[in-house]
Motif scaffolding. Structure first.
Motif, PDB file in Angstrom:
ATOM      1  N   ASN A 249       1.028  -1.330   0.073  1.00 17.88           N
ATOM      2  CA  ASN A 249      -0.060  -0.125   0.275  1.00 17.88           C
ATOM      3  C   ASN A 249       0.729   1.105   0.004  1.00 17.88           C
ATOM      4  O   ASN A 249       2.144   1.222  -0.030  1.00 17.88           O
ATOM      5  N   PRO A 250       0.468   2.512  -0.135  1.00 15.49           N
ATOM      6  CA  PRO A 250       1.172   3.704  -0.196  1.00 15.49           C
ATOM      7  C   PRO A 250       1.992   3.976   0.887  1.00 15.49           C
ATOM      8  O   PRO A 250       3.051   4.744   0.797  1.00 15.49           O
ATOM      9  N   LYS A 251       1.987   3.214   2.128  1.00 16.36           N
ATOM     10  CA  LYS A 251       2.730   3.367   3.248  1.00 16.36           C
ATOM     11  C   LYS A 251       3.841   2.170   3.047  1.00 16.36           C
ATOM     12  O   LYS A 251       4.612   1.913   3.950  1.00 16.36           O
ATOM     13  N   GLY A 252       3.995   1.293   2.283  1.00 17.57           N
ATOM     14  CA  GLY A 252       4.854   0.228   2.132  1.00 17.57           C
ATOM     15  C   GLY A 252       4.268  -1.163   2.765  1.00 17.57           C
ATOM     16  O   GLY A 252       4.900  -1.764   3.157  1.00 17.57           O
ATOM     17  N   LYS A 253       3.439  -1.041   3.204  1.00 20.20           N
ATOM     18  CA  LYS A 253       2.671  -2.284   4.027  1.00 20.20           C
ATOM     19  C   LYS A 253       1.965  -3.238   3.193  1.00 20.20           C
ATOM     20  O   LYS A 253       1.273  -2.710   2.383  1.00 20.20           O
ATOM     21  N   PRO A 254       2.518  -4.514   3.314  1.00 24.11           N
ATOM     22  CA  PRO A 254       1.880  -5.572   2.340  1.00 24.11           C
ATOM     23  C   PRO A 254       0.333  -5.624   2.289  1.00 24.11           C
ATOM     24  O   PRO A 254      -0.079  -5.473   3.558  1.00 24.11           O
ATOM     25  N   VAL A 255      -0.270  -5.920   1.388  1.00 24.05           N
ATOM     26  CA  VAL A 255      -1.577  -6.260   1.178  1.00 24.05           C
ATOM     27  C   VAL A 255      -1.712  -7.617   0.520  1.00 24.05           C
ATOM     28  O   VAL A 255      -0.978  -8.088  -0.267  1.00 24.05           O
ATOM     29  N   VAL A 256      -2.482  -8.598   1.164  1.00 28.00           N
ATOM     30  CA  VAL A 256      -2.718  -9.788   0.219  1.00 28.00           C
ATOM     31  C   VAL A 256      -4.179 -10.095   0.111  1.00 28.00           C
ATOM     32  O   VAL A 256      -5.228  -9.501   0.744  1.00 28.00           O
ATOM     33  N   ALA A 257      -4.640 -10.713  -1.061  1.00 31.68           N
ATOM     34  CA  ALA A 257      -5.892 -11.009  -1.388  1.00 31.68           C
ATOM     35  C   ALA A 257      -5.953 -12.317  -2.371  1.00 31.68           C
ATOM     36  O   ALA A 257      -4.907 -12.687  -2.790  1.00 31.68           O
ATOM     37  N   LEU A 258      -7.035 -12.869  -2.554  1.00 34.00           N
ATOM     38  CA  LEU A 258      -7.353 -13.853  -3.541  1.00 34.00           C
ATOM     39  C   LEU A 258      -7.822 -13.172  -4.874  1.00 34.00           C
ATOM     40  O   LEU A 258      -8.642 -11.983  -4.744  1.00 34.00           O
ATOM     41  N   ALA A 259      -7.054 -13.517  -5.804  1.00 40.10           N
ATOM     42  CA  ALA A 259      -7.416 -12.996  -7.090  1.00 40.10           C
ATOM     43  C   ALA A 259      -8.356 -13.759  -8.021  1.00 40.10           C
ATOM     44  O   ALA A 259      -8.041 -15.135  -7.966  1.00 40.10           O
ATOM     45  N   ARG A 260      -9.277 -13.272  -8.780  1.00 40.22           N
ATOM     46  CA  ARG A 260     -10.064 -14.158  -9.722  1.00 40.22           C
ATOM     47  C   ARG A 260     -10.238 -13.847 -11.053  1.00 40.22           C
ATOM     48  O   ARG A 260     -10.167 -12.389 -11.104  1.00 40.22           O
ATOM     49  N   PHE A 261      -9.861 -14.251 -12.157  1.00 40.56           N
ATOM     50  CA  PHE A 261      -9.658 -13.875 -13.323  1.00 40.56           C
ATOM     51  C   PHE A 261     -10.330 -14.800 -14.243  1.00 40.56           C
ATOM     52  O   PHE A 261     -10.443 -15.845 -14.104  1.00 40.56           O
ATOM     53  N   VAL A 262     -11.133 -14.094 -15.036  1.00 35.96           N
ATOM     54  CA  VAL A 262     -12.248 -14.716 -16.162  1.00 35.96           C
ATOM     55  C   VAL A 262     -11.703 -14.363 -17.496  1.00 35.96           C
ATOM     56  O   VAL A 262     -11.771 -12.904 -17.999  1.00 35.96           O
ATOM     57  N   ILE A 263     -11.107 -15.526 -18.253  1.00 38.42           N
ATOM     58  CA  ILE A 263     -10.660 -15.275 -19.801  1.00 38.42           C
ATOM     59  C   ILE A 263     -11.616 -15.667 -20.508  1.00 38.42           C
ATOM     60  O   ILE A 263     -12.186 -16.883 -20.580  1.00 38.42           O
ATOM     61  N   PRO A 264     -12.403 -15.143 -21.493  1.00 38.91           N
ATOM     62  CA  PRO A 264     -13.406 -15.541 -22.262  1.00 38.91           C
ATOM     63  C   PRO A 264     -12.791 -16.606 -23.282  1.00 38.91           C
ATOM     64  O   PRO A 264     -11.668 -16.550 -23.459  1.00 38.91           O
ATOM     65  N   TRP A 265     -13.849 -17.462 -23.662  1.00 42.81           N
ATOM     66  CA  TRP A 265     -13.411 -18.592 -24.253  1.00 42.81           C
ATOM     67  C   TRP A 265     -12.877 -18.087 -25.869  1.00 42.81           C
ATOM     68  O   TRP A 265     -11.901 -18.901 -26.525  1.00 42.81           O
TER      69      TRP A 265
END
Length: 275
Positions: free
Chosen positions: A60-76
């Motif tokens: 983040n802007p203060k240099g602190k790590p952020v974690v998350a689950l990412a979801r990606f949808v790629i069309p056929w």
């Protein structure tokens, strides 16, 4: 940005240095058309490749790590798939990148991934706390894995697929957790579960299980395997309506879950025991 050189030039199967800063140039696209040339692909088709990224982090802007689950949808119908190792390198290039907020990161990822895939890729980032209580479940349908059958074929053969004699038209969903294929570059095994949802002459479940297991020594990417399953079932059994959906176990912090359907449809996104 989109590298569509021969597959041998991809990072897959090679030693690479992980990027120490944001680097979209590591993304590598693979043309879908090359694999589809050997398949019976319908003119009208629906589906997507749903990816989940479990190792997504930034500062983040203060240099602190952020974690998350990412979801990606790629069309056929994107011209290209994204090679998974390059995808992993790309996501890890954000590890020490300062990002203003989650919305700006989503926008940047959508731009980069869409440029490589050749179509609009949808990205969502989910805080881990939002996943509390998510159940471990199974694909909906009748499991065919307990059938007591003999199997001798471990390379795909569409003639293994048959309908029952004098088969009535049914609507059903058949599920197997015995899907396995291999990476076409490294030879590493890819494990998955598959759902076949259809309306048509009733498929012999033993023949379907034999066919699914016949991919066991086959070398092909996840997306291509699902398209082969769809194509061979459609050609051999002629269902009026067909959906094939696979959920693969993760590798390198990514799982890939492609689905293809003859009709506009949707799929559930359960978290399976091996995910």
């Amino acid at each position: 940005m989109s590298n569509t050189s021969p597959l041998k030039d991809s990072p897959l199967g090679h030693d690479v240095v992980y990027p120490t800063h944001y680097d979209p140039s590591v993304l590598f696209g693979i043309e879908r058309s090359l694999n589809r040339q050997s398949l019976h692909i319908p003119e009208q088709w629906h589906g997507a490749d749903i990816w989940n990224g479990y190792e997504t982090s930034w500062l983040n802007p203060k240099g602190k790590p952020v974690v998350a689950l990412a979801r990606f949808v790629i069309p056929w119908n994107s011209p290209r798939i994204i090679e998974s190792k390059s995808f992993k390198l790309y996501l890890n290039s954000f590890n020490d990148e300062v990002v203003e907020d989650m919305a700006s990161l989503v926008q940047r990822m959508e731009q980069d991934l869409s440029a490589v895939a050749g179509a609009a890729v949808q990205v969502s980032l989910i805080p881990l706390r939002a996943l509390n209580g998510q159940p471990i479940t199974a694909l909906e349908g009748q499991s065919i894995d307990e059938l007591d059958i003999s199997i001798q074929d471990y390379t795909p053969q569409s003639d293994l697929l048959t309908c029952l004699p004098k088969a009535a038209v049914v609507t059903e969903s058949l599920v197997s957790d015995l899907l396995k294929s291999n990476c076409p570059v490294t030879g590493q095994p890819d494990w998955g579960s598959v759902q076949v949802r259809y309306t048509g002459p009733q498929i012999d479940p033993a023949s379907l299980l034999r066919y699914i297991v016949s991919l066991r020594r086959h070398t092909e990417f996840h997306e291509h395997c699902v398209e082969r399953l769809y194509s061979d079932i459609q050609q051999s059994c002629q269902p009026e309506r067909l959906l094939v959906y696979a959920r693969y176990t993760r590798r390198g912090g990514l799982d890939i879950n492609p689905w293809r359907s003859s009709h506009a449809d949707s799929v559930e996104e359960p978290r399976l025991a091996r995910q």
